[in-house]
Design a protein around this motif. Structure first.
Motif, PDB file in Angstrom:
ATOM      1  N   PHE A 105       0.822  -1.209   0.000  1.00 41.26           N
ATOM      2  CA  PHE A 105       0.000   0.000   0.000  1.00 41.26           C
ATOM      3  C   PHE A 105       0.854   1.256   0.000  1.00 41.26           C
ATOM      4  O   PHE A 105       1.953   1.268   0.546  1.00 41.26           O
ATOM      5  N   LYS A 106       0.343   2.320  -0.629  1.00 35.71           N
ATOM      6  CA  LYS A 106       1.009   3.614  -0.500  1.00 35.71           C
ATOM      7  C   LYS A 106      -0.033   4.701  -0.215  1.00 35.71           C
ATOM      8  O   LYS A 106      -1.232   4.513  -0.461  1.00 35.71           O
ATOM      9  N   MET A 107       0.458   5.815   0.322  1.00 36.45           N
ATOM     10  CA  MET A 107      -0.465   6.889   0.676  1.00 36.45           C
ATOM     11  C   MET A 107      -0.831   7.689  -0.565  1.00 36.45           C
ATOM     12  O   MET A 107       0.014   7.975  -1.401  1.00 36.45           O
ATOM     13  N   LYS A 108      -2.132   7.980  -0.668  1.00 35.58           N
ATOM     14  CA  LYS A 108      -2.556   8.830  -1.783  1.00 35.58           C
ATOM     15  C   LYS A 108      -2.703  10.267  -1.316  1.00 35.58           C
ATOM     16  O   LYS A 108      -2.318  11.207  -1.983  1.00 35.58           O
ATOM     17  N   ASN A 109      -3.291  10.417  -0.148  1.00 37.74           N
ATOM     18  CA  ASN A 109      -3.575  11.769   0.327  1.00 37.74           C
ATOM     19  C   ASN A 109      -3.838  11.749   1.826  1.00 37.74           C
ATOM     20  O   ASN A 109      -4.317  10.757   2.359  1.00 37.74           O
ATOM     21  N   LEU A 110      -3.464  12.824   2.450  1.00 37.06           N
ATOM     22  CA  LEU A 110      -3.759  12.937   3.872  1.00 37.06           C
ATOM     23  C   LEU A 110      -4.024  14.408   4.167  1.00 37.06           C
ATOM     24  O   LEU A 110      -3.222  15.277   3.817  1.00 37.06           O
ATOM     25  N   THR A 111      -5.167  14.680   4.753  1.00 39.39           N
ATOM     26  CA  THR A 111      -5.448  16.068   5.137  1.00 39.39           C
ATOM     27  C   THR A 111      -5.769  16.104   6.623  1.00 39.39           C
ATOM     28  O   THR A 111      -6.382  15.184   7.158  1.00 39.39           O
ATOM     29  N   LEU A 112      -5.313  17.164   7.230  1.00 36.74           N
ATOM     30  CA  LEU A 112      -5.501  17.298   8.665  1.00 36.74           C
ATOM     31  C   LEU A 112      -6.177  18.650   8.923  1.00 36.74           C
ATOM     32  O   LEU A 112      -5.712  19.694   8.436  1.00 36.74           O
ATOM     33  N   THR A 113      -7.301  18.623   9.635  1.00 39.98           N
ATOM     34  CA  THR A 113      -7.993  19.883   9.953  1.00 39.98           C
ATOM     35  C   THR A 113      -8.360  19.888  11.438  1.00 39.98           C
ATOM     36  O   THR A 113      -8.441  18.828  12.063  1.00 39.98           O
ATOM     37  N   THR A 145      -2.374  24.133  11.058  1.00 36.24           N
ATOM     38  CA  THR A 145      -2.122  22.683  11.057  1.00 36.24           C
ATOM     39  C   THR A 145      -1.157  22.247   9.955  1.00 36.24           C
ATOM     40  O   THR A 145      -0.812  21.067   9.882  1.00 36.24           O
ATOM     41  N   ALA A 146      -0.722  23.212   9.105  1.00 36.54           N
ATOM     42  CA  ALA A 146       0.108  22.826   7.951  1.00 36.54           C
ATOM     43  C   ALA A 146       1.345  22.032   8.375  1.00 36.54           C
ATOM     44  O   ALA A 146       1.649  20.979   7.796  1.00 36.54           O
ATOM     45  N   MET A 147       2.033  22.485   9.429  1.00 38.45           N
ATOM     46  CA  MET A 147       3.249  21.806   9.838  1.00 38.45           C
ATOM     47  C   MET A 147       2.964  20.446  10.466  1.00 38.45           C
ATOM     48  O   MET A 147       3.682  19.471  10.222  1.00 38.45           O
ATOM     49  N   LEU A 148       1.891  20.402  11.267  1.00 37.14           N
ATOM     50  CA  LEU A 148       1.488  19.121  11.868  1.00 37.14           C
ATOM     51  C   LEU A 148       1.149  18.106  10.783  1.00 37.14           C
ATOM     52  O   LEU A 148       1.509  16.931  10.881  1.00 37.14           O
TER      53      LEU A 148
END
Ligand SMILES: *[C@@H]1O[C@H](CO)[C@@H](O)[C@H](O)[C@H]1NC(C)=O
Ligand SMILES: *[C@@H]1O[C@H](CO)[C@@H](O)[C@H](O)[C@H]1NC(C)=O
Ligand SMILES: *[C@@H]1O[C@H](CO)[C@@H](O)[C@H](O)[C@H]1NC(C)=O
Ligand SMILES: *[C@@H]1O[C@H](CO)[C@@H](O)[C@H](O)[C@H]1NC(C)=O
Length: 474
Positions: free
Chosen positions: A390-398, A409-412
């Motif tokens: 598996f590989k990561m496609k996308n990760l968003t953090l809010t 949250t950009a740096m986190l």
């Protein structure tokens, strides 16, 4: 109101109607089944107990009474057996040129004259034709004998011992009687064996426990579909939480598999199968974990405390200086798999509730981060192991909510992406590289298996081997 209930029933019924699991047996698979059946029949015959036969023969000056006993099949051979699909019905089973060698004892009594000895009996060219119907009975596979016929080519008997010459005149009578005796028993014996099988099938559980949290429903959604070249079994294949069983907010959809003729079995599972498992785990409240700082290895460069998080969230340092933190990480919705030609996509909606741990151990809630990530991967079967990558496609953090005001949250997010790519995925992929051993059921294991990811489902084409038979052969 009744109309509403009616429509609701139709709705819930159609949900349950589509199977998430399918198994198709091909002609190649049926040939294997018929070979197993031949072995089974021969073993069965060898252990058959024949009843004593008593009778009398009028020889003009009186009646000779006889008893034939201790009959035992000592040899059994079969030159041909075949099973064929009967479209819309089931399978026909044909056994041809079955021959048996039987030994036994005989005894006669004529007035006060007693005599006795042994005999050898050969019964040859027995042909049996049976049609078996396959159906479903309250969600379980059901099997019935629709028709059965048999004939016996011939019987040859030889007596030994005593005044066996005395017997010779009656041999033709005996041969007829024995032939008839065997003939009238064959089909009832088959019907009895099939009824016993049917009884056992009706006792089979319709759900199987997977572990302490979830179980799998294996109800048949319809009768087996028999064509002239295959049998397809359609099975519900839905997982439920043991503690909070409920239907997921998504439903199974129809899918068709093109089975492979050159493999014995084709097994398919739809997205619904795996997603219902994810939903069942979510309902069981298993997909959540408290992470405390002492679970993180000392050597790890990042720790759960306000000094470190203060780099990203400055107000933490002033509000709660030098304090430990704790995270409740959980799936916020059902993690969903989707299959499309060759690719498995995986979406993981998660949330992390951060708290600060006060010196007395109480928790003070800080904020909640919503982490939506998606991954893509592939799977294949390699040397009896199901493996994947598996590989990561996308990760968003809010920021979902916060008790300590707003923060960026950009740096986190960047940190998290690095952590997942450097630490989580390599570990997972290492594990998936070795993979899982394909399951073995009642000593039957899958060999020559091939896995394909199709639109909406995965299918495994495979041959089956009786590993016990193989290991005893070598
Ligand atoms: C996590 O910790 C909190 C607070 O101690 C507790 O209420 C909760 O049940 C825990 N959850 C899990 C999944 O361990
Ligand atoms: C926080 O973590 C950092 C890095 O591991 C460590 O140097 C520091 O001592 C920790 N602070 C507290 C208060 O635990
Ligand atoms: C990741 O998801 C966000 C939000 O859904 C989207 O704006 C962004 O373009 C995505 N990034 C990639 C690389 O797909
Ligand atoms: C499986 O094989 C073992 C011997 O290896 C045998 O003892 C056992 O009865 C077999 N189990 C079934 C279900 O056939």
């Amino acid at each position: 109101m009744q109309l509403v209930i009616f429509f609701l029933m139709i709705l819930t019924h159609t949900y349950a109607d589509y199977p998430a699991l399918k198994a198709v047996l091909s002609e190649k698979g049926l040939r294997d089944v018929s070979q197993m059946m031949a072995v089974w029949i021969q073993n069965k015959l060898k252990s058959t107990e024949f009843p004593e036969v008593r009778g009398g023969v009028d020889i003009g000056i009186g009646t000779v009474n006889y008893v034939i006993s201790n009959m035992q099949v000592v040899q059994c051979s079969m030159s041909g057996q075949s099973m064929e699909f009967e479209q819309g019905t089931g399978v026909s089973v044909e056994v041809s040129q079955l021959s048996l060698a039987i030994t036994g004892s005989w005894a006669t009594q004529f007035g006060i004259i007693h005599d006795g000895g042994s005999f050898d009996l050969a019964v040859y060219n027995i042909n049996i034709n049976t049609l078996l119907g396959l159906g479903d009975e309250a969600g379980r596979l059901s099997i019935t004998t629709i028709s059965c016929s048999d004939d016996i080519g011939g019987v040859h008997i030889q007596f030994h011992g005593g005044a066996s010459f005395f017997f010779e005149p009656f041999v033709s009578t005996f041969q007829g009687k024995i032939s008839e005796m065997i003939h009238v028993r064959i089909c009832p014996a088959i019907q009895q064996a099939i009824s016993k099988l049917e009884m056992n099938l009706q006792k089979m559980p319709v759900s199987i426990p997977v572990n302490q949290y979830i179980y799998l429903s294996i109800l048949f959604t319809s009768s087996p579909a028999v064509t002239d070249r295959s049998i397809e079994l359609d099975i519900k294949g839905e997982f439920y939480s043991k503690s909070f069983p409920s239907e997921p907010p998504f439903s199974a959809s129809a899918f068709d598999i093109k089975y492979a003729e050159n493999y014995m079995l084709s097994l398919a599972a739809s997205e619904f199968f795996v997603n219902s498992a994810a939903y069942a785990y979510l309902s069981s409240e298993v997909l959540q974990i408290n992470i405390t700082d002492n679970m993180i290895p000392k050597s790890f460069p990042f720790h759960l405390n306000t000094s470190q998080f203060g780099v990203f969230i400055p107000q933490l340092r002033t509000l709660y200086p030098n304090m430990e933190m704790q995270v409740l990480l959980y799936a916020s919705k059902t993690p969903l798999f989707s299959f499309s030609s060759g690719v498995i996509d995986f979406q993981l909606p998660a949330a992390a509730k951060f708290s600060v741990v006060k010196p007395d151990g109480t928790l003070v809630p800080l904020f909640r981060l919503d982490v939506d990530s998606s991954f893509s991967g592939s799977a294949l079967i390699d040397n009896k192991h199901l493996t994947g990558v598996f590989k990561m496609k996308n990760l968003t953090l809010t920021v979902g909510s916060s008790e300590i005001g707003d923060f960026k949250t950009a740096m986190l997010e960047q940190m998290l992406v690095i952590a997942v790519n450097r630490f989580v995925l390599p570990k997972l992929n290492d594990y998936l590289k070795t993979g899982f051993l394909l399951p073995t059921l009642h000593n039957f294991s899958l060999i020559n298996s091939k896995l394909l990811i199709k639109n909406g489902f995965v299918v495994i084409f495979t041959d089956v081997e009786d590993s016990w038979a193989v290991s005893t052969k070598t």
